[in-house]
Design a protein around this motif. Structure first.
Motif, PDB file in Angstrom:
ATOM      1  N   PRO A  53      -3.885  48.341 104.181  1.00  0.00           N
ATOM      2  CA  PRO A  53      -5.096  49.583 103.908  1.00  0.00           C
ATOM      3  C   PRO A  53      -4.559  50.902 104.291  1.00  0.00           C
ATOM      4  O   PRO A  53      -4.719  52.083 103.523  1.00  0.00           O
ATOM      5  N   ASN A  54      -4.670  51.149 105.570  1.00  0.00           N
ATOM      6  CA  ASN A  54      -4.675  52.664 106.752  1.00  0.00           C
ATOM      7  C   ASN A  54      -3.493  53.163 106.088  1.00  0.00           C
ATOM      8  O   ASN A  54      -1.968  53.112 107.045  1.00  0.00           O
TER       9      ASN A  54
ATOM     10  N   TYR B 205      -1.676  42.377 101.840  1.00  0.00           N
ATOM     11  CA  TYR B 205      -3.410  42.604 102.314  1.00  0.00           C
ATOM     12  C   TYR B 205      -3.590  43.383 101.041  1.00  0.00           C
ATOM     13  O   TYR B 205      -3.278  43.834  99.947  1.00  0.00           O
TER      14      TYR B 205
ATOM     15  N   SER C 288      -7.922  44.843 100.249  1.00  0.00           N
ATOM     16  CA  SER C 288      -8.420  44.829 101.242  1.00  0.00           C
ATOM     17  C   SER C 288      -9.733  45.100  99.787  1.00  0.00           C
ATOM     18  O   SER C 288      -9.547  45.153  98.535  1.00  0.00           O
TER      19      SER C 288
ATOM     20  N   ASP D  86      -9.054  36.488 107.348  1.00  0.00           N
ATOM     21  CA  ASP D  86      -9.939  37.425 107.068  1.00  0.00           C
ATOM     22  C   ASP D  86     -10.206  37.865 108.273  1.00  0.00           C
ATOM     23  O   ASP D  86     -10.621  39.436 108.472  1.00  0.00           O
TER      24      ASP D  86
ATOM     25  N   VAL E 295      -7.224  43.427 110.223  1.00  0.00           N
ATOM     26  CA  VAL E 295      -6.092  43.458 109.626  1.00  0.00           C
ATOM     27  C   VAL E 295      -4.918  42.768 110.901  1.00  0.00           C
ATOM     28  O   VAL E 295      -4.184  42.150 110.369  1.00  0.00           O
TER      29      VAL E 295
ATOM     30  N   ASP F 140      -8.545  42.731 103.707  1.00  0.00           N
ATOM     31  CA  ASP F 140      -9.081  43.270 104.916  1.00  0.00           C
ATOM     32  C   ASP F 140     -10.352  43.255 104.430  1.00  0.00           C
ATOM     33  O   ASP F 140     -10.583  44.714 103.673  1.00  0.00           O
TER      34      ASP F 140
ATOM     35  N   GLY G 138      -5.832  48.815 109.390  1.00  0.00           N
ATOM     36  CA  GLY G 138      -7.080  47.917 108.620  1.00  0.00           C
ATOM     37  C   GLY G 138      -8.296  49.567 108.849  1.00  0.00           C
ATOM     38  O   GLY G 138      -8.141  50.301 109.111  1.00  0.00           O
ATOM     39  N   LEU G 139      -8.607  48.421 107.760  1.00  0.00           N
ATOM     40  CA  LEU G 139      -9.987  49.493 106.816  1.00  0.00           C
ATOM     41  C   LEU G 139     -10.978  50.331 108.467  1.00  0.00           C
ATOM     42  O   LEU G 139     -11.310  48.901 108.327  1.00  0.00           O
TER      43      LEU G 139
ATOM     44  N   ARG H  71     -17.550  45.538 108.455  1.00  0.00           N
ATOM     45  CA  ARG H  71     -17.766  44.143 107.746  1.00  0.00           C
ATOM     46  C   ARG H  71     -18.263  44.435 106.312  1.00  0.00           C
ATOM     47  O   ARG H  71     -19.558  44.441 106.368  1.00  0.00           O
TER      48      ARG H  71
END
Ligand SMILES: NC(=O)c1ccc[n+]([C@@H]2O[C@H](COP(=O)([O-])OP(=O)(O)OC[C@H]3O[C@@H](n4cnc5c(N)ncnc54)[C@H](O)[C@@H]3O)[C@@H](O)[C@H]2O)c1
Ligand SMILES: O=C(O)C[C@H](O)C(=O)O
Ligand SMILES: [Mg+2]
Length: 618
Positions: A72-73, A160, A162, A188, A200, A230, A246-247, A251
């Motif tokens: 996602p990033n 993915y 997210s 996760d 991630v 994610d 990842g994000l 969490r």
């Protein structure tokens, strides 16, 4: 030169400059003209001309149906290059994963590249050399791969979902190109092996598990789907790392977290109603809750809770036989378990139920079986005095009076517990490397068993509670040893070899998945899991177990998986859960005898052979 001519020259150079700037800016505009592509989704990511990898913006991801096919990033071009260079430089450092293989990461890269360009050949290699390469694509190297995933990431594999995709999952699931998906492994990333929260980067474990689904269970590689959900990470180092894929947020928790997982489950089962979803490496806090939430309505299971339990039961029964005793003596075994997380509690529940069944399968039997276990976690021995005791651990908390008589107390150390209890079995699922210290192993010398068993089941290698060398050197050769990650046998120097068993859920999850698929069972029942465990236990001959070999060699994993799958199908038939698979309807399936069932399973296992290809215009 006159002022006039100087002025002319000046203005003509200004004009030339202007012309240059104007023409450059036209070129720039030209450069930004969109490129028309006739592809979407994975086809773009696999095309070196158009692929931008992690640099595709979110709007472009939506336009090109790429949402979910990338971490996602969104990265800038500079960050992409920085990430690539950091990885390139890392090659200069000898990547070490424990003492056994200094080149494991390099081997993973080579295999991964083969996976990217020729799947059939990749799986042919993996199947033919499973003993050699399982430790590369699976534990222990897969742990290292997850830790370094931001650098190793090249061509995306899997999907993915997210926290940023909430409300979109039902449509983005259609971005996956395959109309049929049989097996999903989802994580996760919150507890990857014994390595903690890797966010991630945990996608590596889903990929590794599915490699075994293809190699061991013969699930068609075109029908497997690794997935990473994610929801953020609580790993501070990753949160600060600008190159993390990842994000970058903590969490999600509580209802927000559940809402994401619910949406994901609904989306994948809407598109692929017959898929089986294996939950992998979710932190214990959620592992049990999600299992309870979904297990009666979806075809799913949790590998760490249920697969591990089955493998441990098979090993524990093997350890009883290795003492020259019948399996039915299992309820007499005193078992100390270090670790009360998803894996430890899963094993404890299954072992207690197995004992209870052997003792008459009633409430009394269940109660009495409970007294065979001592559970030690990070705070020491778990007793009823424990404040804020976890609900899942509660049934195993020892009574204060009882342990007082044994010379123990709430929070007693592992060494004390082993010294006082003198157990037959010491089983570790603590994720703490070296927990079975010299002191603990020396305490086990007092075991009342004729052949004590040590299960150092935590992964990867460096998290194993002890090494086989440590166990055999302190306790001598009359023990049973099993570890989660592979170790080589130990030469005991007296003409004897100390056998190292690999007690890993890889012996069961592929067969559980395959059996569920081929039976068309609506759910994965306790009975099916029990049948899988019993099948694995029965796989070992008397001669083998007496030699201390309680698990089969990984080289026979395809055959083991076939047998386990057949046992799972038979149990699903028994429980009236089956709906059949493809042309094999439920009624026909019920008619198969034992041998026919094995043939049915084998016939449905994919083999890595090149098909003949024929071109046909659309
Ligand atoms: N071999 C296999 O097939 C297999 C399968 C599943 C999990 N595992 C391994 O099991 C480990 C644990 O997984 P989990 O999901 O249960 O993790 P978890 O983090 O939820 O649980 C770890 C448990 O160990 C306890 N613990 C921590 N320090 C301890 C100490 N010093 N002494 C005693 N107990 C201690 C914790 O209190 C907790 O109860 C991981 O390393 C994982 O790789 C192995
Ligand atoms: O992944 C493995 O090797 C086993 C197990 O699922 C684990 O989490 O350690
Ligand atoms: Mg796991």
């Amino acid at each position: 030169m006159s002022n006039f001519s100087r002025q002319i020259r000046f203005s003509s150079s200004v004009i030339r400059g202007l012309q240059y700037r104007i023409s450059r800016s036209f070129t720039t505009i030209e450069g930004h003209r969109p490129t028309i592509v006739h592809k979407q989704g994975l086809d773009i990511l696999h095309d070196p001309w158009f692929n931008k990898g992690t640099a595709f913006s979110m709007t472009e991801r939506d336009r090109l149906e790429l949402r979910g096919l990338l971490p996602p990033n969104v990265m800038s071009n500079e960050q992409q290059i920085e990430r690539f260079m950091a990885d390139l430089k890392r090659l200069e450092v000898n990547a070490r994963d424990g003492p056994s293989d200094t080149n494991s990461l390099a081997k993973w890269r080579i295999l991964n590249r083969l996976h990217d360009r020729n799947e059939t050949m990749y799986y042919k290699v993996l199947i033919a050399k499973i003993e050699e390469y399982a430790p590369i694509v699976y534990t222990p190297t897969v742990g290292l791969v997850c830790q370094k995933y931001s650098g190793l990431f090249r061509r995306p594999r899997g999907m993915y979902f997210s926290a940023a995709d909430r409300g979109e999952m039902m449509s983005m699931v259609y971005n996956w190109p395959a109309d049929q998906v049989d097996m999903i492994v989802v994580t996760d990333g919150s507890r990857i092996l014994g390595l903690g929260d890797l966010g991630v980067q945990g996608i590596g474990i889903s990929i590794g598990k599915l490699d075994l689904y293809v190699a061991a269970a013969g699930i068609n590689p075109q029908r497997v789907l690794p997935i990473m959900i994610d929801v953020g990470t609580n790993n501070e180092a990753l949160l600060k790392d600008p190159l993390y894929l990842g994000l970058q947020q903590h969490r999600l928790d509580g209802e927000e977290y559940i809402a994401v997982i619910d949406e994901f489950m609904e989306a994948v089962f809407t598109r692929w109603p017959h898929v089986i979803v294996q939950f992998e490496d979710f932190q214990s806090k959620w592992a049990f809750k999600l299992l309870q939430r979904y297990r009666n309505s979806y075809r799913m299971f949790n590998d760490d809770v249920q697969g591990t339990a089955g493998v441990a039961i098979a090993g524990l029964l093997g350890a009883v036989r290795a003492q020259g005793k019948p399996m039915i003596d299992f309820p007499k075994q005193k078992i100390v378990v270090a670790g009360a997380g998803s894996a430890g509690i899963g094993v404890l529940n299954a072992a207690r139920k197995t004992m209870a069944r052997m003792l008459g399968n009633n409430e009394l039997a269940y109660e009495s079986a409970g007294s065979q276990f001592w559970v030690v976690d990070a705070k020491g021995l778990v007793t009823e005095e424990r404040a804020d005791i976890d609900n899942d651990a509660k049934p195993f908390a020892r009574k204060t009076k009882e342990i007082g008589r044994q010379g123990l107390r709430e929070g007693a150390s592992l060494a004390e517990v082993v010294r006082e209890v003198k157990p037959d079995v010491l089983l570790g699922l603590s994720a703490v490397g070296g927990l079975f210290s010299k002191e603990v192993l020396e305490a086990l010398r007092g075991s009342t068993s004729t052949r004590p068993a040590i299960f150092a089941m935590s992964n990867p290698t460096t998290n194993a509670e002890c090494t086989p060398e440590e166990a055999f050197s302190i306790l001598g050769d009359n023990i049973i040893f099993a570890s989660g990650s592979p170790f080589t046998d130990v030469d005991l120097g007296n003409g004897h070899i100390g056998h190292c068993n690999q007690g890993n859920n890889m012996y069961l999850f592929p067969g559980i998945g395959l059996g569920t698929l081929l039976s068309g069972s609506r759910i994965v029942s306790d009975g099916m899991l029990q049948a899988a465990a019993e099948c694995l236990a029965a796989y070992m001959t008397e001669e083998e177990v007496l030699k201390g070999i309680i698990y089969p060699s990984i080289s026979s994993i395809r055959d083991i998986t076939k047998q386990v799958a057949a046992a799972v199908i038979r149990e699903a038939i028994e429980e009236d859960l089956i709906e059949g698979y493809r042309e094999m309807d439920a009624r026909e399936l019920c008619k198969l005898n034992k041998d026919e069932m094995l043939c049915y399973v084998e016939d449905n296992m994919w083999n890595p052979d090149y098909p003949t290809l024929i071109y046909k215009k659309d």
